[in-house]
Design an enzyme around this catalytic site. Structure first.
Site, short mmCIF file in Angstrom:
data_model
loop_
_atom_site.label_atom_id
_atom_site.label_comp_id
_atom_site.label_asym_id
_atom_site.label_seq_id
_atom_site.Cartn_x
_atom_site.Cartn_y
_atom_site.Cartn_z
N ASP A 31 0.86 -1.19 0.00
CA ASP A 31 0.00 0.00 0.00
C ASP A 31 0.89 1.23 0.00
OD1 ASP A 31 -1.82 2.05 0.54
OD2 ASP A 31 -1.92 1.55 2.68
N ILE A 32 0.94 1.95 -1.13
CA ILE A 32 1.78 3.14 -1.25
C ILE A 32 0.89 4.37 -1.10
CG2 ILE A 32 3.40 4.43 -2.69
CD1 ILE A 32 3.95 1.83 -4.21
N LEU A 90 4.80 3.83 2.86
CA LEU A 90 4.57 2.56 2.18
C LEU A 90 4.33 1.51 3.25
CD1 LEU A 90 6.64 1.10 -0.77
CD2 LEU A 90 6.07 -0.32 1.23
N GLY A 138 -9.97 7.35 -5.41
CA GLY A 138 -8.69 6.79 -5.00
C GLY A 138 -8.76 5.31 -4.68
N ASP A 168 -6.98 3.58 -2.77
CA ASP A 168 -6.85 3.31 -1.33
C ASP A 168 -8.19 3.49 -0.62
OD1 ASP A 168 -6.74 6.06 -1.91
OD2 ASP A 168 -5.47 6.53 -0.19
N THR A 209 -1.42 12.20 4.88
CA THR A 209 -1.06 13.49 4.29
C THR A 209 -2.32 14.27 3.95
OG1 THR A 209 0.93 12.47 3.37
CG2 THR A 209 0.26 14.59 2.46
#
Length: 246
Positions: free
Chosen positions: A6-7, A12, A100, A102, A125
């Site tokens: 998962d980046i 990471l 996204g 994610d 972030t």
């Protein structure tokens, strides 16, 4: 054995997945590449059958990962992309690829984890807020700067000096540094409360609140509702995708 990676924008996260593998979450700061200490860890691994990747960190880190994977194991990573419907979750976006990956994986994991409506808050972030009904229908979501980005944008746009301070427990502060620190925490917590209450009305019952992301623990004490912290939520969603695909 597969590697699930998962980046995010800054970090990471990865784990091994497969028969006989222990589910151990590891985290590294990537800075747009593959850190040397992470490379050293991967060199000691047995060659994975597949590298399954969620990437919102940009093309530079994706290219670096591809080079490393080919050099170490002679394999190219499989980068996941958001699908309109998967695992019982139906994305609200008209163009799913703009949602996204994610966030998509987090919803898949959350839906599998709970049978009720839930608010998924990922604080990194950026801070993302996604609302999901019990039947898997995604209602949509919101995005704000994360804790540090919120503070930096305020300090860059004003003459307020950078003062390191821990956020106050109270919703107000008595000095500039604590005011900036507490403001970023309570802004995110207040939005979570507002969305939680609206989701409760929409769902007709109390939803669950799932927190993930590197700064999730920083906002948790400021929340008005009970929450569950799931640091590996995106990786859990990746596991679901891999297992259902198999």
């Amino acid at each position: 054995m597969n590697l699930l990676i998962d980046i995010g924008n800054s970090n990471l996260r990865w784990t091994r997945h497969g028969d006989g593998c222990t589910w151990d979450l590891s985290v590294a700061r990537h800075s747009g590449g593959i850190p040397l200490d992470l490379l050293a860890q991967w060199e000691r691994l047995e060659p994975p059958e597949r590298l399954i990747v969620s990437n919102v960190g940009g093309q530079d880190v994706a290219a670096a990962l591809t080079r490393v994977a080919r050099a170490l194991w002679g394999r190219s990573p499989d980068f996941l992309h958001t699908q309109a419907a998967f695992g019982g979750v139906r994305i609200a976006y008209e163009e799913p690829r703009r949602f996204g990956v994610d966030r998509w994986l987090g919803l898949i994991a959350a839906h599998a984890h709970t049978e009720q409506a839930c608010l998924v808050v990922d604080v990194g972030t950026a801070a993302t807020f996604d609302l999901l009904l019990a039947d898997g229908q995604h209602l949509g979501g919101l995005i704000l700067p994360g804790v540090e980005m919120m503070r930096k944008s305020l300090l860059m746009g004003t003459r307020i000096p950078r003062i390191e301070a821990d956020p106050a427990a109270d919703p107000w502060a008595t000095d500039t540094g604590p005011a900036v620190a507490a403001g970023s925490i309570h802004a995110l917590a207040a939005l979570a409360t507002r969305l939680f209450d609206r989701l409760a009305v929409e769902a007709g019952r109390q939803p669950s609140l799932i927190l993930t992301g590197g700064d999730a623990e920083r906002i948790r004490p400021a929340l008005d509702q009970p929450s569950e912290l799931v640091p590996d939520l995106v990786l859990q969603g990746m596991r679901r995708v891999v297992e259902e695909a198999d």
